[in-house]
Motif scaffolding. Structure first.
Motif, PDB file in Angstrom:
ATOM      1  N   GLY A   1      87.966  32.191  19.009  1.00 30.10           N
ATOM      2  CA  GLY A   1      88.361  31.541  17.766  1.00 30.10           C
ATOM      3  C   GLY A   1      87.374  31.777  16.637  1.00 30.10           C
ATOM      4  N   ILE A   2      87.554  31.015  15.578  1.00 27.98           N
ATOM      5  CA  ILE A   2      86.707  31.138  14.394  1.00 27.98           C
ATOM      6  C   ILE A   2      85.257  30.801  14.729  1.00 27.98           C
ATOM      7  CG2 ILE A   2      86.260  30.147  12.111  1.00 27.98           C
ATOM      8  CD1 ILE A   2      89.357  29.814  11.886  1.00 27.98           C
ATOM      9  N   THR A   3      85.062  29.814  15.588  1.00 29.18           N
ATOM     10  CA  THR A   3      83.708  29.410  15.969  1.00 29.18           C
ATOM     11  C   THR A   3      82.917  30.582  16.512  1.00 29.18           C
ATOM     12  OG1 THR A   3      84.345  27.114  16.371  1.00 29.18           O
ATOM     13  CG2 THR A   3      82.388  27.908  17.516  1.00 29.18           C
ATOM     14  N   VAL A   4      83.509  31.357  17.415  1.00 28.93           N
ATOM     15  CA  VAL A   4      82.799  32.489  18.019  1.00 28.93           C
ATOM     16  C   VAL A   4      82.799  33.691  17.088  1.00 28.93           C
ATOM     17  CG1 VAL A   4      82.780  34.110  19.946  1.00 28.93           C
ATOM     18  CG2 VAL A   4      83.222  31.695  20.362  1.00 28.93           C
ATOM     19  N   PHE A   5      83.900  33.947  16.395  1.00 24.74           N
ATOM     20  CA  PHE A   5      83.947  35.084  15.481  1.00 24.74           C
ATOM     21  C   PHE A   5      82.781  35.034  14.497  1.00 24.74           C
ATOM     22  CE2 PHE A   5      86.577  38.457  13.515  1.00 24.74           C
ATOM     23  CZ  PHE A   5      85.919  38.604  12.303  1.00 24.74           C
ATOM     24  N   MET A   6      82.518  33.859  13.935  1.00 22.33           N
ATOM     25  CA  MET A   6      81.451  33.747  12.948  1.00 22.33           C
ATOM     26  C   MET A   6      80.080  33.940  13.591  1.00 22.33           C
ATOM     27  SD  MET A   6      83.121  33.538  10.222  1.00 22.33           S
ATOM     28  CE  MET A   6      81.740  33.305   9.100  1.00 22.33           C
ATOM     29  N   LYS A   7      79.923  33.547  14.838  1.00 23.21           N
ATOM     30  CA  LYS A   7      78.650  33.797  15.531  1.00 23.21           C
ATOM     31  C   LYS A   7      78.461  35.292  15.768  1.00 23.21           C
ATOM     32  CE  LYS A   7      78.521  29.270  17.772  1.00 23.21           C
ATOM     33  NZ  LYS A   7      78.550  28.498  19.039  1.00 23.21           N
ATOM     34  N   VAL A   8      79.538  35.995  16.111  1.00 22.89           N
ATOM     35  CA  VAL A   8      79.465  37.447  16.279  1.00 22.89           C
ATOM     36  C   VAL A   8      79.121  38.111  14.943  1.00 22.89           C
ATOM     37  CG1 VAL A   8      80.773  39.533  16.854  1.00 22.89           C
ATOM     38  CG2 VAL A   8      81.037  37.473  18.248  1.00 22.89           C
ATOM     39  N   ALA A   9      79.728  37.634  13.865  1.00 23.27           N
ATOM     40  CA  ALA A   9      79.440  38.199  12.541  1.00 23.27           C
ATOM     41  C   ALA A   9      77.961  38.075  12.202  1.00 23.27           C
ATOM     42  CB  ALA A   9      80.288  37.490  11.480  1.00 23.27           C
ATOM     43  N   HIS A  10      77.389  36.927  12.462  1.00 20.67           N
ATOM     44  CA  HIS A  10      75.977  36.717  12.137  1.00 20.67           C
ATOM     45  C   HIS A  10      75.068  37.484  13.100  1.00 20.67           C
ATOM     46  CE1 HIS A  10      77.299  34.003   9.135  1.00 20.67           C
ATOM     47  NE2 HIS A  10      77.626  33.030   9.952  1.00 20.67           N
ATOM     48  N   LEU A  11      75.490  37.605  14.362  1.00 17.05           N
ATOM     49  CA  LEU A  11      74.744  38.422  15.316  1.00 17.05           C
ATOM     50  C   LEU A  11      74.716  39.876  14.853  1.00 17.05           C
ATOM     51  CD1 LEU A  11      73.381  38.805  18.133  1.00 17.05           C
ATOM     52  CD2 LEU A  11      75.689  39.179  19.046  1.00 17.05           C
ATOM     53  N   ALA A  12      75.865  40.393  14.432  1.00 15.23           N
ATOM     54  CA  ALA A  12      75.925  41.763  13.933  1.00 15.23           C
ATOM     55  C   ALA A  12      75.020  41.931  12.715  1.00 15.23           C
ATOM     56  CB  ALA A  12      77.371  42.133  13.577  1.00 15.23           C
ATOM     57  N   GLU A  13      75.028  40.956  11.828  1.00 11.93           N
ATOM     58  CA  GLU A  13      74.166  41.024  10.647  1.00 11.93           C
ATOM     59  C   GLU A  13      72.692  41.080  11.048  1.00 11.93           C
ATOM     60  OE1 GLU A  13      73.320  38.613   6.445  1.00 11.93           O
ATOM     61  OE2 GLU A  13      74.491  37.669   8.039  1.00 11.93           O
ATOM     62  N   ALA A  14      72.318  40.310  12.066  1.00 13.03           N
ATOM     63  CA  ALA A  14      70.926  40.312  12.521  1.00 13.03           C
ATOM     64  C   ALA A  14      70.511  41.678  13.059  1.00 13.03           C
ATOM     65  CB  ALA A  14      70.735  39.239  13.598  1.00 13.03           C
ATOM     66  N   PHE A  15      71.469  42.446  13.575  1.00 13.02           N
ATOM     67  CA  PHE A  15      71.210  43.798  14.062  1.00 13.02           C
ATOM     68  C   PHE A  15      71.528  44.855  13.003  1.00 13.02           C
ATOM     69  CE2 PHE A  15      70.910  41.720  18.094  1.00 13.02           C
ATOM     70  CZ  PHE A  15      70.190  42.571  18.921  1.00 13.02           C
ATOM     71  N   ASN A  16      71.773  44.425  11.774  1.00 14.88           N
ATOM     72  CA  ASN A  16      72.044  45.328  10.647  1.00 14.88           C
ATOM     73  C   ASN A  16      73.272  46.197  10.915  1.00 14.88           C
ATOM     74  OD1 ASN A  16      71.474  46.251   8.040  1.00 14.88           O
ATOM     75  ND2 ASN A  16      70.302  47.995   8.790  1.00 14.88           N
ATOM     76  N   LEU A  17      74.305  45.593  11.488  1.00 14.48           N
ATOM     77  CA  LEU A  17      75.536  46.310  11.809  1.00 14.48           C
ATOM     78  C   LEU A  17      76.683  45.814  10.936  1.00 14.48           C
ATOM     79  CD1 LEU A  17      75.435  46.340  15.717  1.00 14.48           C
ATOM     80  CD2 LEU A  17      74.862  48.227  14.173  1.00 14.48           C
ATOM     81  N   PRO A  18      77.532  46.730  10.462  1.00 16.04           N
ATOM     82  CA  PRO A  18      78.721  46.333   9.709  1.00 16.04           C
ATOM     83  C   PRO A  18      79.801  45.821  10.656  1.00 16.04           C
ATOM     84  CG  PRO A  18      78.655  48.717   9.925  1.00 16.04           C
ATOM     85  CD  PRO A  18      77.395  48.199  10.561  1.00 16.04           C
ATOM     86  N   LEU A  19      80.511  44.791  10.241  1.00 18.59           N
ATOM     87  CA  LEU A  19      81.525  44.146  11.063  1.00 18.59           C
ATOM     88  C   LEU A  19      82.914  44.599  10.653  1.00 18.59           C
ATOM     89  CD1 LEU A  19      81.577  41.717  13.227  1.00 18.59           C
ATOM     90  CD2 LEU A  19      82.419  40.357  11.308  1.00 18.59           C
ATOM     91  N   THR A  20      83.759  44.891  11.635  1.00 13.48           N
ATOM     92  CA  THR A  20      85.173  45.088  11.360  1.00 13.48           C
ATOM     93  C   THR A  20      85.952  44.051  12.164  1.00 13.48           C
ATOM     94  OG1 THR A  20      86.981  46.693  11.300  1.00 13.48           O
ATOM     95  CG2 THR A  20      85.417  46.895  13.128  1.00 13.48           C
ATOM     96  N   SER A  21      87.262  44.233  12.312  1.00  9.77           N
ATOM     97  CA  SER A  21      88.066  43.208  12.973  1.00  9.77           C
ATOM     98  C   SER A  21      89.261  43.844  13.652  1.00  9.77           C
ATOM     99  CB  SER A  21      88.556  42.171  11.951  1.00  9.77           C
ATOM    100  OG  SER A  21      89.458  42.780  11.030  1.00  9.77           O
ATOM    101  N   HIS A  22      89.926  43.046  14.466  1.00 12.23           N
ATOM    102  CA  HIS A  22      91.158  43.487  15.122  1.00 12.23           C
ATOM    103  C   HIS A  22      92.200  42.388  14.971  1.00 12.23           C
ATOM    104  CE1 HIS A  22      93.921  43.827  18.640  1.00 12.23           C
ATOM    105  NE2 HIS A  22      93.902  45.092  18.283  1.00 12.23           N
ATOM    106  N   GLY A  23      93.407  42.789  14.550  1.00 10.43           N
ATOM    107  CA  GLY A  23      94.550  41.881  14.564  1.00 10.43           C
ATOM    108  C   GLY A  23      94.465  40.710  13.605  1.00 10.43           C
ATOM    109  N   ALA A  24      95.562  39.932  13.551  1.00 12.65           N
ATOM    110  CA  ALA A  24      95.614  38.643  12.837  1.00 12.65           C
ATOM    111  C   ALA A  24      95.051  38.737  11.430  1.00 12.65           C
ATOM    112  CB  ALA A  24      94.875  37.568  13.637  1.00 12.65           C
ATOM    113  N   HIS A  25      95.501  39.749  10.662  1.00  8.48           N
ATOM    114  CA  HIS A  25      94.847  40.012   9.386  1.00  8.48           C
ATOM    115  C   HIS A  25      94.990  38.882   8.370  1.00  8.48           C
ATOM    116  CE1 HIS A  25      98.883  42.100   9.131  1.00  8.48           C
ATOM    117  NE2 HIS A  25      98.958  41.311   8.071  1.00  8.48           N
ATOM    118  N   ASP A  26      96.122  38.153   8.395  1.00  8.01           N
ATOM    119  CA  ASP A  26      96.299  37.064   7.426  1.00  8.01           C
ATOM    120  C   ASP A  26      95.240  35.980   7.592  1.00  8.01           C
ATOM    121  OD1 ASP A  26      99.079  37.460   5.953  1.00  8.01           O
ATOM    122  OD2 ASP A  26      99.325  38.106   8.020  1.00  8.01           O
TER     123      ASP A  26
END
Length: 363
Positions: free
Chosen positions: A277-302
């Motif tokens: 869910g959103i709770t984990v997605f946002m943690k992954v986003a911040h984890l990626a940022e800490a590793f200087n990685l750009p984030l993309t996504s899959h599905g559920a675009h709306d």
């Protein structure tokens, strides 16, 4: 405010055009599982998840028979605590899979309910970086003829897309290479082009494929091998010579941590409907940022447009052709390659045509 009611439903959504990739074959429909939470004052939050055509009944049952007892009567805005309770309620029966899909749908509904009560768009409540998000058209087109693939590409260009993903993973690598070559020639040298193998290859085959595509300036090669092989992914990144996207089949924060820390991914790619869910997605986003990685996504675009609009390290939002737009009152807008997170509606702003969906209801 406490949660007073929970309604969940399972729908079979027919695809306007059958879609195909290297692992799922030809897909004629997908399953949509929805969650509607209401608090004691009648405010509502909506969440959802989906499958590629099978397993939706299990997800629906987990929400209806297990998560209902966690959520009814609970304080609706204690989302982190509720996430932990949902996760550990179902943990022994499976860390991931149907469990993650069920928790994801409920978690999305909780965030929607909270931000609707705050009268804030979700993307602002989550960080409010920039509502304009670069996006790409995610083609599910492995079995299309080359002419059909190019026609689809022209249709996507006409719709305003300025980045496109195609499927690879055909029987012979030479066929994939020729299709990528044709797409690159059709789009021009600098147009953002991605290729998605849907876990088709072994690690050595993935490296060979990546090297075969190096001349075509791919933005990334997606899911070249199974998500379980973290060490193999790191080899592909090191030896293949093209950026690698993966994550749509990673279902926990810990799986993303292992993949990112091992150097097995260039573009982490969570799906909010199956990663927790959103709770984990946002943690992954911040984890990626800490590793200087750009984030993309899959599905559920709306929905996901809000999440990428909230963080500075977003790259591209995937826009999928699953045909859900016909059941949404105000589908996501795309302008010259950019998706716009709505700023005029609280929560995620998705209003389903429940009467229309009812015709596809399975239980």
């Amino acid at each position: 405010m406490r949660i007073a009611s929970l309604d969940t439903a399972l729908y079979r959504i027919e695809l306007p055009v059958p879609l195909s990739d290297s692992t799922h074959g030809t897909m004629t429909h997908f399953e949509l599982v929805t969650v509607r939470l209401r608090d004691a004052e009648g405010a509502e939050g909506v969440g959802y998840t989906y499958t590629t055509g099978a397993g939706g009944a299990a997800v629906h049952a987990l929400i209806d028979e297990a998560l209902r007892h966690v959520l009814i009567g609970a304080e609706a805005d204690r989302i982190e605590a509720l996430w932990q309770r949902m996760w550990w309620k179902l943990h022994y029966g499976g860390r991931g899979g149907s469990v993650s899909l069920a928790v994801s749908a409920a978690d999305i509904a909780l965030h929607d309910l909270r931000t609707r009560r705050l009268n804030q768009p979700l993307w602002r409540a989550l960080g409010g970086y920039d509502p304009s998000v670069p996006c790409y058209a995610g083609g599910v087109d492995l079995e299309f003829t080359l002419n059909a693939l190019l026609r689809q590409t022209d249709d996507n260009l006409a719709k305003g897309f300025r980045a496109i993903k195609m499927k690879v993973g055909r029987a012979r690598l030479s066929e994939d290479r020729e299709r990528v070559r044709a797409m690159r020639a059709h789009l021009g040298d600098d147009f953002p082009l991605m290729a998605d193998a849907n876990m088709r290859w072994t690690v050595d085959q993935s490296i060979a494929a990546a090297r075969a595509f190096r001349d075509f300036n791919l933005t990334w090669l997606e899911e070249p091998t199974i998500p379980d092989d973290v060490v193999g992914h790191a080899r592909i990144v090191r030896e293949g010579g093209v950026p690698i996207a993966t994550g749509e089949n990673l279902h926990t924060l810990h799986e993303f941590t292992q993949m990112i820390s091992a150097g097995g991914v260039t573009f982490p790619e969570p799906d909010v409907t199956n990663c927790g869910g959103i709770t984990v997605f946002m943690k992954v986003a911040h984890l990626a940022e800490a590793f200087n990685l750009p984030l993309t996504s899959h599905g559920a675009h709306d929905l996901t447009v809000h999440l990428l609009a909230a963080v500075p390290n977003r790259s591209y939002l995937e826009v999928h052709g699953f045909g859900l737009d016909r059941y949404i009152a105000q589908p996501m807008e795309i302008h010259e390659g950019t998706a716009i997170a709505p700023d005029d509606r609280p929560g995620h702003g998705i209003t389903f045509d429940w009467a229309g969906l009812e015709k596809s209801r399975e239980r």
